[in-house]
Scaffold this active site. Sequence first.
Site, PDB file in Angstrom:
ATOM      1  N   VAL A   1       0.831  -1.209   0.000  1.00  0.00           N
ATOM      2  CA  VAL A   1       0.000   0.000   0.000  1.00  0.00           C
ATOM      3  C   VAL A   1       0.861   1.253   0.000  1.00  0.00           C
ATOM      4  O   VAL A   1       0.692   2.152  -0.821  1.00  0.00           O
ATOM      5  CB  VAL A   1      -0.940   0.021   1.229  1.00  0.00           C
ATOM      6  CG1 VAL A   1      -1.641   1.381   1.346  1.00  0.00           C
ATOM      7  CG2 VAL A   1      -1.973  -1.078   1.128  1.00  0.00           C
TER       8      VAL A   1
ATOM      9  N   ASP B   1      10.511   3.275   6.423  1.00  0.00           N
ATOM     10  CA  ASP B   1      10.171   1.900   6.793  1.00  0.00           C
ATOM     11  C   ASP B   1      11.207   1.422   7.798  1.00  0.00           C
ATOM     12  O   ASP B   1      12.392   1.761   7.691  1.00  0.00           O
ATOM     13  CB  ASP B   1      10.163   0.990   5.556  1.00  0.00           C
ATOM     14  CG  ASP B   1       9.394  -0.309   5.790  1.00  0.00           C
ATOM     15  OD1 ASP B   1       8.280  -0.436   5.262  1.00  0.00           O
ATOM     16  OD2 ASP B   1       9.916  -1.182   6.523  1.00  0.00           O
TER      17      ASP B   1
ATOM     18  N   ARG C   1      14.469  -3.759   3.254  1.00  0.00           N
ATOM     19  CA  ARG C   1      13.517  -3.236   2.272  1.00  0.00           C
ATOM     20  C   ARG C   1      13.967  -1.864   1.770  1.00  0.00           C
ATOM     21  O   ARG C   1      13.843  -1.557   0.580  1.00  0.00           O
ATOM     22  CB  ARG C   1      12.115  -3.149   2.890  1.00  0.00           C
ATOM     23  CG  ARG C   1      11.478  -4.497   3.191  1.00  0.00           C
ATOM     24  CD  ARG C   1      10.106  -4.332   3.821  1.00  0.00           C
ATOM     25  NE  ARG C   1       9.149  -3.731   2.904  1.00  0.00           N
ATOM     26  CZ  ARG C   1       8.398  -4.415   2.050  1.00  0.00           C
ATOM     27  NH1 ARG C   1       8.492  -5.736   2.003  1.00  0.00           N
ATOM     28  NH2 ARG C   1       7.553  -3.804   1.256  1.00  0.00           N
TER      29      ARG C   1
ATOM     30  N   THR D   1      -2.521  -3.962   9.309  1.00  0.00           N
ATOM     31  CA  THR D   1      -3.313  -4.174  10.523  1.00  0.00           C
ATOM     32  C   THR D   1      -3.857  -5.600  10.483  1.00  0.00           C
ATOM     33  O   THR D   1      -4.975  -5.835  10.026  1.00  0.00           O
ATOM     34  CB  THR D   1      -4.473  -3.154  10.617  1.00  0.00           C
ATOM     35  OG1 THR D   1      -5.088  -3.015   9.327  1.00  0.00           O
ATOM     36  CG2 THR D   1      -3.992  -1.808  11.081  1.00  0.00           C
TER      37      THR D   1
ATOM     38  N   THR E   1      -6.245  -0.002   7.635  1.00  0.00           N
ATOM     39  CA  THR E   1      -7.631  -0.411   7.892  1.00  0.00           C
ATOM     40  C   THR E   1      -7.825  -0.701   9.379  1.00  0.00           C
ATOM     41  O   THR E   1      -7.129  -1.550   9.947  1.00  0.00           O
ATOM     42  CB  THR E   1      -7.982  -1.665   7.078  1.00  0.00           C
ATOM     43  OG1 THR E   1      -7.769  -1.380   5.693  1.00  0.00           O
ATOM     44  CG2 THR E   1      -9.435  -2.062   7.303  1.00  0.00           C
TER      45      THR E   1
ATOM     46  N   CYS F   1      -7.019  -8.518   3.654  1.00  0.00           N
ATOM     47  CA  CYS F   1      -8.139  -7.563   3.593  1.00  0.00           C
ATOM     48  C   CYS F   1      -9.461  -8.266   3.884  1.00  0.00           C
ATOM     49  O   CYS F   1      -9.988  -8.185   4.980  1.00  0.00           O
ATOM     50  CB  CYS F   1      -8.184  -6.884   2.220  1.00  0.00           C
ATOM     51  SG  CYS F   1      -6.816  -5.752   1.922  1.00  0.00           S
TER      52      CYS F   1
ATOM     53  N   ARG G   1       0.852 -14.034   2.474  1.00  0.00           N
ATOM     54  CA  ARG G   1       0.294 -13.783   3.807  1.00  0.00           C
ATOM     55  C   ARG G   1      -1.173 -14.198   3.894  1.00  0.00           C
ATOM     56  O   ARG G   1      -1.975 -13.871   3.037  1.00  0.00           O
ATOM     57  CB  ARG G   1       0.429 -12.297   4.167  1.00  0.00           C
ATOM     58  CG  ARG G   1       1.852 -11.860   4.465  1.00  0.00           C
ATOM     59  CD  ARG G   1       1.933 -10.387   4.745  1.00  0.00           C
ATOM     60  NE  ARG G   1       1.581  -9.590   3.573  1.00  0.00           N
ATOM     61  CZ  ARG G   1       1.426  -8.269   3.590  1.00  0.00           C
ATOM     62  NH1 ARG G   1       1.565  -7.600   4.721  1.00  0.00           N
ATOM     63  NH2 ARG G   1       1.123  -7.625   2.481  1.00  0.00           N
TER      64      ARG G   1
END
Length: 429
Positions: free
Chosen positions: A20, A38, A43, A88, A123, A263, A334
């Site tokens: 995202v 980050d 990364r 989240t 979220t 999600c 994931r």
Amino acid sequence: MYQKLLNKEEKLAVIGLGYVGLPIALAFAKKIHVIGFDINAKRIDLMRQQIDPSNELTKEAFDNTTICFTNDLEVLKEARFYIVAVPTPVDEHNVPDLTPVIKASETIGKVIKKGDCVVFESTVYPGCTEEDCLPVIEKLSGLKAGVDFTYGYSPERINPGDKVHTLENVVKVVSGSDAETLDLVAKVYELVVKAGVHRASSVKVAEAAKIIENTQRDLNIALMNELSIIFDMMDINTFEVLEAAGTKWNFLKFFPGLVGGHCIGVDPYYLTYKSHQLGYNSRVILAGRVINDEMAAYVAKKTVQTIIKSGLNIAASKVLVMGCTFKENVSDIRNSKVADVVKELQGYNVDVHVVDAHADHDELMHEYGFGLHPQVETDYDAVIVAVNHEPYCQLDENYFKSITKPEGLLVDVKGIFRNKIKDLKYWSL
């Protein structure tokens, strides 16, 4: 602040550069100065080399951008407008795990200054931004939300693997702590979202809008999955039923399947968790979650039953599972429900081989305890096409016959080979 951002006199920061955060950071970096923050140093190193660790963006996405990738708080302090885009998840008991967003709030609390603005995209359940995140920022910064700094919420709508519904052409919901902040947040996002913005009346409304988007999809898919179980008992093909019903103008076209990812399979639990805190125990939402979470076991059970009916010893059987990411054409594993299918089959002592066109062997070993098989063999009792990656959609019955024993079984979870299989045993949801 908006004009100073536009003039590149001030900087915008994105905290959390996953699937995202990184696209958002790069989109803004084509217009204004951006700090990409980050906590994962590996990364950061990859992104400095124009490599997306999530394998979603090409190297060209980094071109013509003004962005500084860092994990240094001193660099982060240079920003005035902060966007939080951390994950989240839920824990093993399906309880919301706010650790990443609270840690991000602590980071904000260490760098935020008077006059700054922070917008959350992660979220969460309605009320989380103002009740859980802002107090953390206030405690560490000594500043007062809505007085010394302003805040907003703008739910992410990134769809991994989707090259059509991208950040720029999907309407962005925005909200702010007051009218002036709402106007600022709206104008900032309008820099990169060509489809425009929808101004929500409050932060809670924006949070609630996000949480029900995926809850609605989850419930509709749960209905399709339950219908699939019922129709299977009636020896009716679910996809043929949906094709017929879909000829009506107002029939909603949802399909059965394995509901994983971070999600649809997660967000509803945030809503039911909050409703439980308020004294209301969800019935419909949790019922849908139960159905969807049980589908992996159902697929494995149907596979095992069909093998046994063929007169084979299930403990001596070998099954190939094709695809183990949480959805097609992505590398993200994931919360993949295919992993549950594999574990269920292994529980029957089935020898399970897993292949995938996108997943990483080491990541699978770390996350689930199994990896990718080095090559497809030619003596499988059953093949389960669990994820319809593009290369798998191009296969035909001759291919599956070449890798299965005579009278082999093809389990086509998403029904992509319906009406194309004549000789093999065939089953789909």
